[in-house]
Design an enzyme around this catalytic site. Structure first.
Site, PDB file in Angstrom:
ATOM      1  N   ASN A 148     -10.135  -0.081  -0.105  1.00 54.61           N
ATOM      2  CA  ASN A 148      -8.676  -0.067  -0.070  1.00 54.61           C
ATOM      3  C   ASN A 148      -8.157  -0.688  -1.366  1.00 54.61           C
ATOM      4  OD1 ASN A 148      -5.948  -0.455   0.383  1.00 54.61           O
ATOM      5  ND2 ASN A 148      -6.201  -1.232   2.466  1.00 54.61           N
ATOM      6  N   HIS A 176      -3.292   7.257   2.218  1.00 55.23           N
ATOM      7  CA  HIS A 176      -3.702   5.950   1.718  1.00 55.23           C
ATOM      8  C   HIS A 176      -5.124   5.687   2.180  1.00 55.23           C
ATOM      9  CE1 HIS A 176      -4.070   1.758   0.967  1.00 55.23           C
ATOM     10  NE2 HIS A 176      -3.764   1.360   2.190  1.00 55.23           N
ATOM     11  N   CYS A 187       0.813  -1.224   0.000  1.00 54.41           N
ATOM     12  CA  CYS A 187       0.000   0.000   0.000  1.00 54.41           C
ATOM     13  C   CYS A 187       0.845   1.271   0.000  1.00 54.41           C
ATOM     14  CB  CYS A 187      -0.957  -0.004   1.191  1.00 54.41           C
ATOM     15  SG  CYS A 187      -2.063  -1.437   1.235  1.00 54.41           S
TER      16      CYS A 187
END
Length: 328
Positions: free
Chosen positions: A285, A255, A122
């Protein structure tokens, strides 16, 4: 002349299939797994996510995002002399050829420019931007295409409601170019492999097949605890390196993993939530794709404007984390 790197174009792409919490709840109920829209939203802030079609690969999503970024930049693929793709779900299981090389081919570049993948989960897009910034400042490259692209739906265990409700597929891209004006003001990257076991896909390759599990595993509480700590620290480091205070930020683009983590970071930086770009509710996500997806959304809807100071930061498996501070 001092060389800087500057973002001159952004782009993003979400697959056509949109899966709401209600859709997912019904899918899981058929497996005897209970969840609900309220349960998912209260824990993550996610209302929907997108899943790639069976014949869509990370490179396909990446190409869509790249073309949109190139269009905004006013460049053609032939103008690009480096392609960097951040992805934890590459086109090929053995990770080669790299997804970046596949993207280069699909864009019809054929100009011998360099292309490679970056893997920091990520945090991958932040890592990739930092690499591009260094290459441009060193004079090695003039126009760099940086992409985050993921098809996380392929590695989700839909019998584990603690993880399968959180992730989605998508891609985001930026074109970074050499400039006489400051663009990237600071980059900070970190990793701590001692936390490798809290977020991983623990399968290994043996005799041409997966040994162990090919599904994503996450220790949610451990990831949450570490994330809220390191995101504040790396944001503070990037700001200090640039000689800026948090109140000078126009936008925080974190993020897009969990709204609680995002709000905690803004609160610790004493930033109003109105200065934070939030898209996690609509695409979940998307790992390395989440920051450029959110950035492109805010650029195209007019929130992020030329001259704005924008802090992007991410945290991911490895354990990795980092931040990039830019002036648009």
């Amino acid at each position: 002349m001092t060389l800087y790197s500057k973002i001159i174009g952004t782009g993003s792409y979400l697959p056509q299939r949109r899966v709401t919490n209600q859709d997912l709840t019904e899918q899981l109920a058929a497996k005897g797994i209970e969840t609900s829209d309220e349960w998912i939203v209260s824990r993550s802030g996610i209302s929907a996510r997108h899943y790639a079609a069976d014949d869509e690969l990370s490179s396909d999503l990446a190409v869509h995002a790249a073309r949109r970024a190139l269009e905004m930049a006013g460049l053609s693929a032939a103008d690009i002399d480096l392609v960097i793709v951040a992805s934890s779900t590459p086109d090929f299981y053995g990770s080669f050829p790299s997804t970046a090389c596949v993207v280069q081919r699909k864009l019809g570049m054929g100009n011998g420019s360099a292309a490679f993948d970056v893997q920091a989960v990520c945090s991958g897009f932040v890592y990739a931007m930092s690499v591009a910034d260094a290459f441009i400042k060193a004079g090695s490259n003039k126009n760099v295409l940086v992409i985050g692209a993921e098809v996380f739906s392929r590695i989700l265990n839909f019998e584990d409601r603690s993880t399968c409700v959180l992730f989605g597929d998508g891609a985001g891209a930026v074109v970074m170019s050499a400039s006489s004006e400051p663009g990237v003001l600071a980059t900070k990257l970190h990793a701590d492999g001692s936390h490798a076991d809290i977020l991983s896909v623990p399968g290994t390759l043996a005799n041409g097949a997966i040994a162990g599990s090919g599904f994503l595993y996450m220790d949610g509480p451990a990831v949450y605890k570490l994330a809220v700590s390191v995101l504040e620290q790396v944001a503070t480091e990037a700001l200090a390196h640039a000689g800026m205070a948090a109140e000078q930020l126009d936008w925080l683009v974190p993020h897009q993993a969990n709204i609680r983590i995002m709000k905690s970071t803004a609160r610790k930086l004493k930033l109003p939530e109105s200065k934070m770009v939030v898209t996690v509710d609509q695409h979940g996500n998307t790992s390395a794709a989440s920051i450029p997806l959110a950035l492109d959304t805010a650029v195209r809807d007019g929130r992020i404007k030329p001259g704005h100071n924008v802090l992007m930061e991410g945290v991911g498996g490895g354990f990795t984390w980092g931040a990039v501070l830019v002036r648009m």
